[in-house]
Design an enzyme around this catalytic site. Structure first.
Site, PDB file in Angstrom:
ATOM      1  N   ASN A 128       0.878  -1.168   0.000  1.00  9.23           N
ATOM      2  CA  ASN A 128       0.000   0.000   0.000  1.00  9.23           C
ATOM      3  C   ASN A 128       0.917   1.219   0.000  1.00  9.23           C
ATOM      4  O   ASN A 128       1.455   1.590   1.037  1.00  9.23           O
ATOM      5  CB  ASN A 128      -0.895  -0.021   1.249  1.00  9.23           C
ATOM      6  CG  ASN A 128      -1.674   1.278   1.411  1.00  9.23           C
ATOM      7  OD1 ASN A 128      -1.762   2.079   0.482  1.00  9.23           O
ATOM      8  ND2 ASN A 128      -2.240   1.472   2.599  1.00  9.23           N
ATOM      9  N   LYS A 156       0.242   4.250  -0.314  1.00  5.39           N
ATOM     10  CA  LYS A 156      -0.349   5.493   0.231  1.00  5.39           C
ATOM     11  C   LYS A 156      -0.021   6.639  -0.729  1.00  5.39           C
ATOM     12  O   LYS A 156       0.095   6.412  -1.917  1.00  5.39           O
ATOM     13  CB  LYS A 156       0.133   5.746   1.664  1.00  5.39           C
ATOM     14  CG  LYS A 156      -0.055   4.490   2.535  1.00  5.39           C
ATOM     15  CD  LYS A 156       0.067   4.756   3.996  1.00  5.39           C
ATOM     16  CE  LYS A 156      -0.144   3.434   4.744  1.00  5.39           C
ATOM     17  NZ  LYS A 156      -0.234   3.607   6.184  1.00  5.39           N
ATOM     18  N   HIS A 198      -9.636   1.723   4.382  1.00  6.50           N
ATOM     19  CA  HIS A 198      -8.397   1.881   5.136  1.00  6.50           C
ATOM     20  C   HIS A 198      -8.650   2.845   6.301  1.00  6.50           C
ATOM     21  O   HIS A 198      -9.411   3.796   6.166  1.00  6.50           O
ATOM     22  CB  HIS A 198      -7.273   2.410   4.229  1.00  6.50           C
ATOM     23  CG  HIS A 198      -5.942   2.360   4.901  1.00  6.50           C
ATOM     24  ND1 HIS A 198      -5.541   3.323   5.800  1.00  6.50           N
ATOM     25  CD2 HIS A 198      -4.954   1.439   4.850  1.00  6.50           C
ATOM     26  CE1 HIS A 198      -4.343   2.990   6.260  1.00  6.50           C
ATOM     27  NE2 HIS A 198      -3.966   1.861   5.698  1.00  6.50           N
ATOM     28  N   GLU A 255      -7.025   5.196   7.461  1.00  8.31           N
ATOM     29  CA  GLU A 255      -6.740   6.612   7.174  1.00  8.31           C
ATOM     30  C   GLU A 255      -7.934   7.260   6.469  1.00  8.31           C
ATOM     31  O   GLU A 255      -8.222   8.430   6.675  1.00  8.31           O
ATOM     32  CB  GLU A 255      -5.453   6.729   6.345  1.00  8.31           C
ATOM     33  CG  GLU A 255      -4.230   6.475   7.226  1.00  8.31           C
ATOM     34  CD  GLU A 255      -3.031   5.886   6.505  1.00  8.31           C
ATOM     35  OE1 GLU A 255      -2.962   5.948   5.263  1.00  8.31           O
ATOM     36  OE2 GLU A 255      -2.150   5.342   7.216  1.00  8.31           O
ATOM     37  N   GLU A 311      -5.900  -4.437  10.339  1.00 12.28           N
ATOM     38  CA  GLU A 311      -4.864  -3.429  10.539  1.00 12.28           C
ATOM     39  C   GLU A 311      -5.169  -2.624  11.807  1.00 12.28           C
ATOM     40  O   GLU A 311      -5.910  -1.639  11.749  1.00 12.28           O
ATOM     41  CB  GLU A 311      -4.811  -2.474   9.340  1.00 12.28           C
ATOM     42  CG  GLU A 311      -4.444  -3.141   8.037  1.00 12.28           C
ATOM     43  CD  GLU A 311      -3.795  -2.152   7.079  1.00 12.28           C
ATOM     44  OE1 GLU A 311      -2.679  -2.440   6.622  1.00 12.28           O
ATOM     45  OE2 GLU A 311      -4.376  -1.082   6.826  1.00 12.28           O
ATOM     46  N   GLY A 331       2.154   2.486  10.706  1.00 15.95           N
ATOM     47  CA  GLY A 331       3.141   3.554  10.573  1.00 15.95           C
ATOM     48  C   GLY A 331       3.813   3.939  11.884  1.00 15.95           C
ATOM     49  O   GLY A 331       4.507   4.942  11.967  1.00 15.95           O
ATOM     50  N   SER A 336       2.985  -1.963  10.446  1.00 15.41           N
ATOM     51  CA  SER A 336       4.410  -2.090  10.770  1.00 15.41           C
ATOM     52  C   SER A 336       4.979  -3.478  10.485  1.00 15.41           C
ATOM     53  O   SER A 336       5.805  -3.985  11.248  1.00 15.41           O
ATOM     54  CB  SER A 336       4.673  -1.675  12.221  1.00 15.41           C
ATOM     55  OG  SER A 336       4.328  -0.306  12.415  1.00 15.41           O
TER      56      SER A 336
HETATM   57  P1  PGA Z   1       2.576   0.423   7.649  1.00 16.91           P
HETATM   58  O1  PGA Z   1       1.126   0.666   6.980  1.00 16.91           O
HETATM   59  O2  PGA Z   1       3.097  -0.874   7.111  1.00 16.91           O
HETATM   60  O3  PGA Z   1       3.386   1.609   7.211  1.00 16.91           O
HETATM   61  O4  PGA Z   1       2.359   0.364   9.134  1.00 16.91           O
HETATM   62  C1  PGA Z   1       0.234  -0.386   6.714  1.00 16.91           C
HETATM   63  C2  PGA Z   1      -1.030   0.145   6.100  1.00 16.91           C
HETATM   64  O5  PGA Z   1      -1.492   1.224   6.531  1.00 16.91           O
HETATM   65  O6  PGA Z   1      -1.605  -0.471   5.185  1.00 16.91           O
END
Ligand code: PGA
Length: 258
Positions: free
Chosen positions: A13, A15, A100, A102, A172, A178, A214
């Protein structure tokens, strides 16, 4: 179907990262690395929608599939700035992340909207990767199962068993995204087992369940060895070919052929 028969799926992903020139190098490296993986490890990348044509031109003919990070809840119309699922399929894309955290948090996407977006993705022939996850406050309040269960149920309520079977679900935890603080393999497995049971009750027990939050080269293998973890949704580590491919190799090490 056994865990082994489900194989592994690792999806990047990106982003809102990437530019044309850097994407070329990353996509070419991922395509090359994916060629060396066993067939039961599938690899995908979800790029910013503007770059989906670039992904198509560089990934077509490779084992890597591609897609977007969101789709509109509408098929067409006066929705300035939106991208509809059928448009995405014009570029050979097969994946669409929906819900997601976010988007739920920063764009105020409700569980109901996520469910409608999932329907639009399925109608267009895309595989929706439906994201669910709890905040730290919810986890500490003992609400994890209630929260992720409700997020999944809202989607399942709108789908037939046949449609539900075409989903990918990503667990998630918001507190792990993140932050560098992944859920432990045990914590992730416990939620995956819960989600698996929920899906099984709808006749969709074989839906791939990805863990995201992560995931890095050094923790991927332990996570992927868990009974109900069928792969990962990778944010930060998907932006570096070396790290992303190391995570794909961890998936291979835990697959039948690995
Ligand atoms: P990350 O993000 O691996 O940077 O923690 C995962 C995601 O939001 O899909």
């Amino acid at each position: 179907m056994s865990k082994q028969q489900r194989g592994k799926l690792v999806v990047g992903n990106w982003k809102m990262h990437g530019r044309l020139a850097a994407n070329t190098a990353l996509l070419q490296a991922v395509a090359q690395g994916a060629d060396e993986l066993p067939a039961d490890v599938r690899v995908g990348v979800c790029v910013p929608s503007l770059y989906v044509a670039q992904a198509q031109s560089l990934l077509e003919g490779s084992p890597v599939v591609w897609g977007v990070q969101d789709v509109s809840a509408f098929t067409h119309g006066a929705y300035t700035g939106e991208v509809a699922a059928p448009m995405v399929t014009d570029f050979g894309a097969t994946l669409a992340i929906v819900g997601h955290s976010e988007r739920r948090a920063y764009h105020r996407e409700s569980a109901e909207l996520v469910a409608v977006k999932t329907q639009r993705a399925l109608e267009a022939g895309l595989t929706p990767i439906v994201c669910v996850g709890e905040t730290l406050e919810e986890r500490e309040g003992g609400l994890t199962e209630r929260v992720v269960g409700a997020q999944l149920d809202e989607v399942l309520a709108k789908l037939s068993a046949q449609e539900a079977a075409r989903l990918v679900v990503a667990y998630e935890p918001v507190w792990a995204i993140g932050t560098g603080k992944s859920a432990s393999a045990e914590q992730a497995q416990a939620v995956h087992a819960f989600l698996r049971a929920r899906l099984a009750a709808e006749g969709a027990a074989d839906v791939p369940l990805l863990y995201g939050g992560s995931v890095k080269p050094d923790n991927a293998e332990e996570l992927f060895r868990q009974l109900d973890i069928d792969g990962g949704l990778i944010g930060g580590a998907s932006l570096k070919a070396q790290d992303f491919l190391a995570i794909c190799k961890a998936a291979a090490a835990t697959s039948v052929a690995g």
